[in-house]
Design a protein around this motif. Structure first.
Motif, mmCIF file in Angstrom:
data_model
loop_
_atom_site.group_PDB
_atom_site.id
_atom_site.type_symbol
_atom_site.label_atom_id
_atom_site.label_comp_id
_atom_site.label_asym_id
_atom_site.label_seq_id
_atom_site.Cartn_x
_atom_site.Cartn_y
_atom_site.Cartn_z
ATOM 1 N N ILE A 198 0.355 -1.432 -0.181
ATOM 2 C CA ILE A 198 -0.115 -0.156 -0.174
ATOM 3 C C ILE A 198 0.938 1.441 -0.022
ATOM 4 C CG2 ILE A 198 -1.626 1.349 0.780
ATOM 5 C CD1 ILE A 198 -2.445 -0.925 0.497
ATOM 6 N N VAL A 199 0.800 2.310 -1.166
ATOM 7 C CA VAL A 199 1.603 3.263 -0.813
ATOM 8 C C VAL A 199 -0.081 4.798 -0.984
ATOM 9 C CG1 VAL A 199 3.244 2.734 -2.167
ATOM 10 C CG2 VAL A 199 1.635 3.158 -3.431
ATOM 11 N N ASP A 200 0.684 5.665 0.274
ATOM 12 C CA ASP A 200 -0.301 6.222 0.129
ATOM 13 C C ASP A 200 0.538 7.782 0.523
ATOM 14 O OD1 ASP A 200 -1.086 6.837 2.603
ATOM 15 O OD2 ASP A 200 -1.802 5.109 2.893
ATOM 16 N N GLY A 201 -0.619 9.427 0.683
ATOM 17 C CA GLY A 201 -0.174 10.302 1.539
ATOM 18 C C GLY A 201 -0.828 10.822 2.067
ATOM 19 N N TRP A 202 -1.586 10.241 2.893
ATOM 20 C CA TRP A 202 -2.421 10.319 3.865
ATOM 21 C C TRP A 202 -1.433 9.400 5.195
ATOM 22 C CZ3 TRP A 202 -5.973 13.846 4.544
ATOM 23 C CH2 TRP A 202 -6.487 14.497 2.254
ATOM 24 N N ASP A 203 -0.454 8.618 4.986
ATOM 25 C CA ASP A 203 -0.486 7.250 6.343
ATOM 26 C C ASP A 203 1.058 8.057 6.667
ATOM 27 O OD1 ASP A 203 -0.051 5.497 7.980
ATOM 28 O OD2 ASP A 203 0.617 4.050 6.297
ATOM 29 N N ASP A 204 0.426 8.945 7.888
ATOM 30 C CA ASP A 204 1.708 9.443 8.482
ATOM 31 C C ASP A 204 3.092 9.045 8.806
ATOM 32 O OD1 ASP A 204 3.684 11.283 9.528
ATOM 33 O OD2 ASP A 204 1.573 12.180 11.125
ATOM 34 N N LEU A 231 7.362 14.163 2.304
ATOM 35 C CA LEU A 231 7.209 13.346 1.025
ATOM 36 C C LEU A 231 7.864 11.147 1.304
ATOM 37 C CD1 LEU A 231 9.980 13.831 -1.109
ATOM 38 C CD2 LEU A 231 8.606 15.586 -1.459
ATOM 39 N N ARG A 232 7.914 10.543 0.141
ATOM 40 C CA ARG A 232 8.428 9.608 0.013
ATOM 41 C C ARG A 232 8.772 9.237 -1.155
ATOM 42 N NH1 ARG A 232 6.545 5.573 5.418
ATOM 43 N NH2 ARG A 232 4.259 6.420 4.132
ATOM 44 N N GLY A 272 -5.109 10.547 -7.447
ATOM 45 C CA GLY A 272 -5.820 12.265 -6.427
ATOM 46 C C GLY A 272 -6.388 12.160 -5.644
ATOM 47 N N THR A 273 -6.923 10.778 -4.722
ATOM 48 C CA THR A 273 -6.827 10.447 -3.787
ATOM 49 C C THR A 273 -5.876 9.989 -2.393
ATOM 50 O OG1 THR A 273 -7.777 8.437 -4.270
ATOM 51 C CG2 THR A 273 -9.138 9.586 -4.404
ATOM 52 N N ALA A 274 -4.734 9.715 -3.457
ATOM 53 C CA ALA A 274 -3.893 8.522 -2.493
ATOM 54 C C ALA A 274 -3.011 9.739 -2.370
ATOM 55 C CB ALA A 274 -3.439 7.486 -3.059
ATOM 56 N N ASN A 275 -2.587 10.883 -3.313
ATOM 57 C CA ASN A 275 -1.519 11.717 -3.354
ATOM 58 C C ASN A 275 -0.494 10.959 -3.827
ATOM 59 O OD1 ASN A 275 -2.686 14.204 -3.377
ATOM 60 N ND2 ASN A 275 -1.883 14.930 -1.423
ATOM 61 N N VAL A 276 -0.662 10.365 -4.976
ATOM 62 C CA VAL A 276 0.369 9.126 -5.117
ATOM 63 C C VAL A 276 1.059 9.169 -6.788
ATOM 64 C CG1 VAL A 276 1.025 6.639 -5.670
ATOM 65 C CG2 VAL A 276 -0.117 7.570 -3.577
ATOM 66 N N TRP A 277 1.747 9.611 -7.299
ATOM 67 C CA TRP A 277 2.232 9.399 -8.720
ATOM 68 C C TRP A 277 3.130 8.309 -8.795
ATOM 69 C CZ3 TRP A 277 1.901 13.497 -6.078
ATOM 70 C CH2 TRP A 277 1.236 15.159 -6.373
ATOM 71 N N TRP A 278 2.600 7.523 -10.420
ATOM 72 C CA TRP A 278 3.592 6.451 -10.273
ATOM 73 C C TRP A 278 4.694 6.029 -11.177
ATOM 74 C CZ3 TRP A 278 -1.567 6.113 -10.911
ATOM 75 C CH2 TRP A 278 -1.967 5.068 -11.891
ATOM 76 N N LEU A 308 5.998 8.608 -5.910
ATOM 77 C CA LEU A 308 5.781 9.288 -5.142
ATOM 78 C C LEU A 308 4.837 9.936 -4.186
ATOM 79 C CD1 LEU A 308 7.735 11.965 -4.302
ATOM 80 C CD2 LEU A 308 6.966 12.450 -6.934
ATOM 81 N N SER A 309 4.209 9.792 -2.927
ATOM 82 C CA SER A 309 4.361 9.802 -2.384
ATOM 83 C C SER A 309 4.082 10.981 -1.632
ATOM 84 C CB SER A 309 4.169 9.012 -0.882
ATOM 85 O OG SER A 309 2.869 7.429 -1.740
ATOM 86 N N VAL A 310 3.133 12.154 -1.274
ATOM 87 C CA VAL A 310 3.296 13.353 -0.997
ATOM 88 C C VAL A 310 2.148 13.688 -0.124
ATOM 89 C CG1 VAL A 310 3.941 15.843 -1.248
ATOM 90 C CG2 VAL A 310 4.731 14.330 -2.772
ATOM 91 N N GLU A 311 2.972 14.366 1.198
ATOM 92 C CA GLU A 311 1.520 14.651 2.557
ATOM 93 C C GLU A 311 0.642 15.742 1.555
ATOM 94 O OE1 GLU A 311 0.242 16.467 6.367
ATOM 95 O OE2 GLU A 311 1.180 17.499 4.647
#
Length: 428
Positions: A141-147, A332-333, A366-372, A386-389
């Motif tokens: 799982i990848v996302d920009g919300w899982d702090d 970001l990760r 856009g819901t996860a703020n993830v580019w792949w 690339l996941s960005v908060e």
């Protein structure tokens, strides 16, 4: 009451000494008997615990190393939930050989072991999970919300240390990865029984929050995971040859360092900001050694408190809007997944469904703020993310394309990747 009379042997003084010796001996026998009883009880407790662990984990791990974790215990029991005990793997090693399809159909499974304290009390201790790849239940799982800092608000120096370590490669990475409290070993199935490409075994140390997992215990977890993967492969008809465990397992770190000096999986970022300047990009990094054949790798980047204040002071009114003055940690990760793990990657936004990030595709969720992005590395598929908060993503959006390109180009150079496909849109 009539007391036992000890016969005299010689003169008065000698008689008293003899009596003292005999009384001492009798007391010694009593104490020895009590110690023997305690030793026997301890032996029985350990024997019963060994049997419980073997049965609960279906013989995939040896019980003594499990009992030896966290300083050791002689009393342990499996969890009481139905899925805390493995089932369905018994009897696979019959005279006719394992039924691969039936065996693999029982996965994933887990066993959970508790250490027993005073009567009526038990404590988290150990867990073994096993699953196959591909899997309908397990995904990356990848996302920009899982702090990664587990901070709902930006507290003082909240990005100095992550809540958990990121994955470290076991040796060159082909054997698997490990964290501060867990080890995952992958057994690649050369024959791909029932279309299964690999089997995975993860061992987890479930200690109290204030108890750190030692290097010795991490080594034990690695050995247990290695054994479990080998035994699972043998039972399910998976033809595999696991590499040996590396001689050393560097201690995982959760503490971020200066991004300009980053090494390993974040070395590309240090080069990038030196060449292009940092601006509003992160000033802190959490890297691991870059495994040449790792199945997954990541680089966590974050912004320190002073930099947040500096960046904020330079934002225009249109960018700031109604900002919560506390805010959340800015981070970001970047992550990459290779081989059969590349087919298991899904983006998940806050309260949204999971979106598969398929090999050979590229885009933005856009819901996860993830580019792949995707590529082929040494003949195997790969997914790069690339996941960005949020809301940090708004303040660095103009630089994301170049940043992500620098990361993927670095991975491609290190891993021999070709056919790189990038997302076309970095403005959504």
């Amino acid at each position: 009451m009539e007391f036992l009379r000890i016969p005299g042997r010689g003169g008065r003084l000698s008689d008293r000494l003899n009596r003292l010796v005999v009384i001492t001996a009798v007391l010694g026998i009593g104490a020895g008997g009590w110690g023997l009883w305690l030793e026997t009880e301890e032996h029985l407790d350990r024997a019963a615990s060994r049997e419980r662990i073997t049965r609960a984990c279906d013989g995939l791990v040896d019980p003594d190393p499990v009992l030896g974790l966290d300083g050791g215990t002689d009393r342990a029991r499996p969890g009481s939930d139905e899925d805390d005990v493995m089932s369905g793997l018994d009897g696979l090693d019959d005279a006719d050989g394992p039924d691969d399809a039936d065996a693999l159909a029982t996965l994933p499974q887990k066993c959970v072991i508790y250490r027993v304290g005073e009567p009526g009390t038990s404590y988290n201790h150990f867990q073994l999970s096993v699953w196959q790849t591909p899997s309908e239940e397990y995904a990356q799982i990848v996302d920009g919300w899982d702090d990664p800092f587990e901070q709902w608000t930006r507290e003082p120096d909240s990005t100095r240390e992550a809540a958990d370590s990121v994955e470290y490669p076991l040796g060159d990475g082909r054997l698997g990865v490990y964290y501060d409290n867990a080890v995952a070993v992958k057994a690649v199935c050369a024959n791909e029984p029932d279309d299964v490409t690999s089997l995975n075994a993860m061992t987890i140390a479930h200690y109290s929050e204030d108890t750190e997992v030692t290097d010795a215990d991490r080594r034990t977890l690695a050995a247990l995971a290695h054994t479990a993967a080998e035994r699972l492969a043998a039972r399910t008809g998976c033809t595999t040859e696991l590499p040996a465990l590396p001689a050393e397992l560097p201690t995982p770190s959760k503490r971020l360092t200066a991004a300009a000096a980053a090494r390993g999986t974040c070395a590309w970022y240090a080069v990038y900001i030196e060449d292009e300047g940092r601006g509003r990009l992160p000033d802190r990094a959490l890297a691991t050694p870059a495994g040449a054949r790792a199945w997954e790798e990541s680089c966590l980047l974050a912004v320190g408190d002073e930099e947040v204040d500096r960046i904020w002071s330079g934002l225009g009114d249109k960018e700031t809007g109604d900002r919560d003055t506390q805010g959340t940690p800015w981070w970001l990760r970047t992550e990459s997944f290779f081989g059969d793990e590349a087919g298991e990657v899904e983006a998940e936004g806050l309260g949204s469904d999971q979106t598969p990030l398929d090999p050979g595709t590229a885009g933005f969720d856009g819901t996860a703020n993830v580019w792949w992005a995707s590529s082929t590395c040494a003949g195997e598929p790969a997914i790069h993310t690339l996941s960005v908060e949020y809301p940090y993503e708004k303040y660095v959006r103009p630089r994301l394309r170049a940043l992500f390109t620098a990361y993927v180009d670095d991975v491609a150079a290190r891993r021999g990747c070709t056919g790189v496909r990038f997302p076309s849109d970095f403005t959504s």
